[in-house]
Each structure stands twice: as C-alpha cells, then as structure tokens.
Design a protein around this motif. Structure first.
Motif, PDB file in Angstrom:
ATOM      1  N   GLU A   1       0.828  -1.208   0.000  1.00  0.00           N
ATOM      2  CA  GLU A   1       0.000   0.000   0.000  1.00  0.00           C
ATOM      3  C   GLU A   1       0.864   1.260   0.000  1.00  0.00           C
ATOM      4  N   LEU A   2       1.940   1.249   0.747  1.00  0.00           N
ATOM      5  CA  LEU A   2       2.841   2.401   0.767  1.00  0.00           C
ATOM      6  C   LEU A   2       3.552   2.565  -0.572  1.00  0.00           C
ATOM      7  N   SER A   3       3.855   1.455  -1.230  1.00  0.00           N
ATOM      8  CA  SER A   3       4.465   1.519  -2.560  1.00  0.00           C
ATOM      9  C   SER A   3       3.522   2.175  -3.561  1.00  0.00           C
ATOM     10  N   LEU A   4       2.245   1.862  -3.471  1.00  0.00           N
ATOM     11  CA  LEU A   4       1.253   2.494  -4.341  1.00  0.00           C
ATOM     12  C   LEU A   4       1.236   4.013  -4.153  1.00  0.00           C
ATOM     13  N   LEU A   5       1.275   4.450  -2.905  1.00  0.00           N
ATOM     14  CA  LEU A   5       1.232   5.884  -2.611  1.00  0.00           C
ATOM     15  C   LEU A   5       2.476   6.589  -3.135  1.00  0.00           C
ATOM     16  N   LEU A   6       3.624   5.964  -2.967  1.00  0.00           N
ATOM     17  CA  LEU A   6       4.864   6.554  -3.460  1.00  0.00           C
ATOM     18  C   LEU A   6       4.883   6.616  -4.986  1.00  0.00           C
ATOM     19  N   ALA A   7       4.435   5.545  -5.624  1.00  0.00           N
ATOM     20  CA  ALA A   7       4.390   5.527  -7.089  1.00  0.00           C
ATOM     21  C   ALA A   7       3.442   6.594  -7.620  1.00  0.00           C
ATOM     22  N   LYS A   8       2.316   6.747  -6.960  1.00  0.00           N
ATOM     23  CA  LYS A   8       1.337   7.768  -7.352  1.00  0.00           C
ATOM     24  C   LYS A   8       1.932   9.168  -7.281  1.00  0.00           C
ATOM     25  N   ASP A   9       2.830   9.384  -6.322  1.00  0.00           N
ATOM     26  CA  ASP A   9       3.467  10.692  -6.163  1.00  0.00           C
ATOM     27  C   ASP A   9       4.739  10.840  -6.992  1.00  0.00           C
ATOM     28  N   GLY A  10       5.017   9.854  -7.847  1.00  0.00           N
ATOM     29  CA  GLY A  10       6.095  10.002  -8.814  1.00  0.00           C
ATOM     30  C   GLY A  10       7.464   9.525  -8.380  1.00  0.00           C
ATOM     31  N   TYR A  11       7.543   8.794  -7.292  1.00  0.00           N
ATOM     32  CA  TYR A  11       8.833   8.255  -6.855  1.00  0.00           C
ATOM     33  C   TYR A  11       9.244   7.060  -7.711  1.00  0.00           C
ATOM     34  N   ASN A  12      10.534   6.917  -7.954  1.00  0.00           N
ATOM     35  CA  ASN A  12      11.075   5.643  -8.404  1.00  0.00           C
ATOM     36  C   ASN A  12      11.173   4.737  -7.188  1.00  0.00           C
ATOM     37  N   LEU A  13      11.018   3.431  -7.388  1.00  0.00           N
ATOM     38  CA  LEU A  13      10.926   2.520  -6.260  1.00  0.00           C
ATOM     39  C   LEU A  13      11.937   1.387  -6.337  1.00  0.00           C
ATOM     40  N   ILE A  14      12.448   1.027  -5.175  1.00  0.00           N
ATOM     41  CA  ILE A  14      13.213  -0.205  -5.015  1.00  0.00           C
ATOM     42  C   ILE A  14      12.478  -1.026  -3.966  1.00  0.00           C
ATOM     43  N   LEU A  15      11.915  -2.135  -4.387  1.00  0.00           N
ATOM     44  CA  LEU A  15      11.065  -2.960  -3.531  1.00  0.00           C
ATOM     45  C   LEU A  15      11.831  -4.197  -3.084  1.00  0.00           C
ATOM     46  N   VAL A  16      11.817  -4.464  -1.795  1.00  0.00           N
ATOM     47  CA  VAL A  16      12.565  -5.589  -1.236  1.00  0.00           C
ATOM     48  C   VAL A  16      11.612  -6.519  -0.501  1.00  0.00           C
ATOM     49  N   ASP A  17      11.730  -7.815  -0.764  1.00  0.00           N
ATOM     50  CA  ASP A  17      10.893  -8.802  -0.085  1.00  0.00           C
ATOM     51  C   ASP A  17      11.459 -10.188  -0.348  1.00  0.00           C
ATOM     52  N   ILE A  18      11.096 -11.130   0.493  1.00  0.00           N
ATOM     53  CA  ILE A  18      11.501 -12.526   0.281  1.00  0.00           C
ATOM     54  C   ILE A  18      10.585 -13.228  -0.720  1.00  0.00           C
ATOM     55  N   ASP A  19       9.378 -12.672  -0.924  1.00  0.00           N
ATOM     56  CA  ASP A  19       8.352 -13.280  -1.769  1.00  0.00           C
ATOM     57  C   ASP A  19       8.535 -12.822  -3.220  1.00  0.00           C
ATOM     58  N   ALA A  20       9.342 -13.562  -3.971  1.00  0.00           N
ATOM     59  CA  ALA A  20       9.670 -13.170  -5.340  1.00  0.00           C
ATOM     60  C   ALA A  20       8.441 -13.103  -6.243  1.00  0.00           C
ATOM     61  N   LYS A  21       7.553 -14.074  -6.105  1.00  0.00           N
ATOM     62  CA  LYS A  21       6.378 -14.144  -6.972  1.00  0.00           C
ATOM     63  C   LYS A  21       5.502 -12.907  -6.840  1.00  0.00           C
ATOM     64  N   ASN A  22       5.161 -12.547  -5.614  1.00  0.00           N
ATOM     65  CA  ASN A  22       4.317 -11.371  -5.419  1.00  0.00           C
ATOM     66  C   ASN A  22       5.063 -10.081  -5.707  1.00  0.00           C
ATOM     67  N   LEU A  23       6.357 -10.076  -5.468  1.00  0.00           N
ATOM     68  CA  LEU A  23       7.148  -8.882  -5.742  1.00  0.00           C
ATOM     69  C   LEU A  23       7.145  -8.569  -7.238  1.00  0.00           C
ATOM     70  N   ILE A  24       7.248  -9.588  -8.057  1.00  0.00           N
ATOM     71  CA  ILE A  24       7.193  -9.399  -9.516  1.00  0.00           C
ATOM     72  C   ILE A  24       5.817  -8.898  -9.934  1.00  0.00           C
ATOM     73  N   LYS A  25       4.767  -9.399  -9.292  1.00  0.00           N
ATOM     74  CA  LYS A  25       3.412  -8.939  -9.597  1.00  0.00           C
ATOM     75  C   LYS A  25       3.244  -7.460  -9.261  1.00  0.00           C
ATOM     76  N   VAL A  26       3.761  -7.066  -8.114  1.00  0.00           N
ATOM     77  CA  VAL A  26       3.668  -5.657  -7.710  1.00  0.00           C
ATOM     78  C   VAL A  26       4.458  -4.785  -8.673  1.00  0.00           C
ATOM     79  N   GLN A  27       5.637  -5.222  -9.052  1.00  0.00           N
ATOM     80  CA  GLN A  27       6.446  -4.469 -10.011  1.00  0.00           C
ATOM     81  C   GLN A  27       5.692  -4.268 -11.317  1.00  0.00           C
ATOM     82  N   SER A  28       5.091  -5.322 -11.816  1.00  0.00           N
ATOM     83  CA  SER A  28       4.339  -5.248 -13.073  1.00  0.00           C
ATOM     84  C   SER A  28       3.140  -4.301 -12.946  1.00  0.00           C
ATOM     85  N   GLU A  29       2.433  -4.395 -11.838  1.00  0.00           N
ATOM     86  CA  GLU A  29       1.260  -3.543 -11.616  1.00  0.00           C
ATOM     87  C   GLU A  29       1.650  -2.070 -11.570  1.00  0.00           C
ATOM     88  N   LEU A  30       2.689  -1.754 -10.834  1.00  0.00           N
ATOM     89  CA  LEU A  30       3.101  -0.355 -10.696  1.00  0.00           C
ATOM     90  C   LEU A  30       3.635   0.202 -12.010  1.00  0.00           C
TER      91      LEU A  30
END
Length: 260
Positions: free
Chosen positions: A17-46
C-alpha cells in the motif's frame, strides 16, 4: 529530479500500500521482499499503472549482513525515502515457541532495520534531506504476553525511532514511527504456528487507510503516528495503570482475540 524510495516487505500488506502511494506521487521505487512471486506482480502492476521505474530485490531480511548486501546491490542510487516495513508475528508462550523463528524475527525487526537505517542515513545527511518511516506497532506501548518477542521488538523500534528523530532535528532528515493496531494484512496468516483459530479479530483496520495515515505523517515529518482514535487511547492507557495490570489486560485481549 525524481526521488527514489526503498521499501522493505513490499510484496503485500502495508508495504504494498505504501508503494502504491509513493508511485502515485512520482517516486522511483526499489522494492525488497523474500516473496519473489508477489514482488514481480507488484512491479508489473506499478509499471503498468504509474509508469515509474520499479526495481526489485529478493532477499530474506531476517539473515545477517543482508542490509549491507542490499546497499551494495543498489550501488550509487540515492535513497530519499526509506520505509522499514518488513516484519512478522509469532503467537505462543516464550517457553513453547521456536527459537529459530524468534531469532529471525529479532534479526529482521531490530538488526536489519537498524543497520539499513544506519547505512542509508549518511547519504541523506550529506544531501540535507530524507525521510525514514519505521514500522512499529500499538504493541510497542506495553508488554505482550503470548507475543513477547514481537511486542518487545516493536518497543525497540519505537524508542529507536524517537531517539534518532530528536538527533536529526535541523538536518533536513525526519524519522517517523508508524504504530498501527491490528490491520487486515498477510501478517495474520503467519502469526500462529498452529491453526486459524490463533488470529486477531478485534479492532481490525483497513491497510490502505493505515498506509495513507502513515504516509501523510512521514511527509509531514511527524515522529510518532498512531492511526485510529481507539488505538490512540490504548497507547496511553498503560500510563494510568500499574504495569502488572496493563500486562494482564493485554493477556486477556490476546486470549479473547483468538477464541475459536
């Protein structure tokens, strides 16, 4: 110049949810997580919705030296916003829970978070600007029987955040501790080692609203952010009770929340 934010635990829940807010405000993002599958999904969505640059790093943040590995991997990228969100809970008596799981929790909540903050703070101070959001909890304000390590680790995060926030006054860098109560995220699915019965059902908050509250507090440079009137009341209640009484009440709530 476009700013960059690094968010841990970004594959789901409040990190997402915080990643969505940052992306909406124009930030570039570096997302870190152990869950590779969902992390790729979030990257694609954003990438699809906001057209921002989204890089992902798959890491187990509970392991030693992982903060150094992350900073080495991002190389010369300047981090303007650091959100230390990753975490998990564990329900049960201290004598009956698994030490390896507890050790992982302490490494994640305390050592990795503190080290990552240490490593990225230097660049923020040199630039004279930066924002850090540390995920604490309503649990930080009192001892927590049946979740003793979790409560203690969140108390550390609150104290640490308040202390360095004071040290950084006048530098252009702010630190915010977000202290939500129970929130409807994947956190609930890993609290219990046993059955679905050991899940919190009381005072459950919406993750998008909690994230927005914490995000706004971070942008304003507020030191402690407690979303919800009931949570604010519960955070000060221990001041008016003996510590034994406050601890006993938490124990009763823990038992009640997990009644089948």
């Amino acid at each position: 110049m476009t700013k960059t934010a690094l968010i841990t635990g970004a594959a789901s829940g409040l990190g997402y949810e915080l990643s969505l807010l940052l992306a909406k405000d124009g930030y570039n993002l570096i997302l870190v997580d152990i869950d590779a599958k969902n992390l790729i999904k979030v990257q694609s969505e954003l990438n699809r919705i906001y057209k921002c640059q989204v890089d992902i790093i798959v890491k187990d943040l509970s392991k030693p030296h992982v903060a150094s590995e992350i900073v080495k991997e991002i190389d010369a990228v300047s981090i303007d916003v650091l959100i230390n969100n990753a975490g998990f809970g564990l329900f049960g008596t201290f004598s009956g829970t698994d030490w390896q799981r507890e050790s992982d929790m302490l490494h994640l909540h305390i050592l990795t978070t503190t080290h990552l903050t240490k490593l990225l703070l230097d660049g923020m101070l040199k630039r004279g600007s930066g924002k850090i959001l540390n995920m604490s909890s309503l649990a930080a304000f009192q001892p927590g029987p049946l979740m003793s390590i979790y409560y203690a680790s969140k108390a550390y995060m609150l104290s640490f955040s308040e202390a360095i926030a004071n040290e950084l006054i006048g530098t252009g860098v702010t630190v915010t501790a977000l202290c939500p109560g129970p929130t409807k995220t994947d956190f609930q699915s890993v609290v219990s080692e046993n059955t679905v019965d050991n899940k919190i059902r009381f005072n459950m908050a919406c993750p998008s609203k909690v994230a927005q509250y914490g995000y706004d507090a971070m942008q304003k440079g507020k030191t402690v952010a407690i979303p919800g009137k009931l949570n604010k009341f519960l955070s000060v209640l221990p001041r008016f009770l003996t510590r034994n009484k406050a601890t006993s009440i938490v124990r009763k709530i823990q038992d009640k929340n997990r009644e089948a």
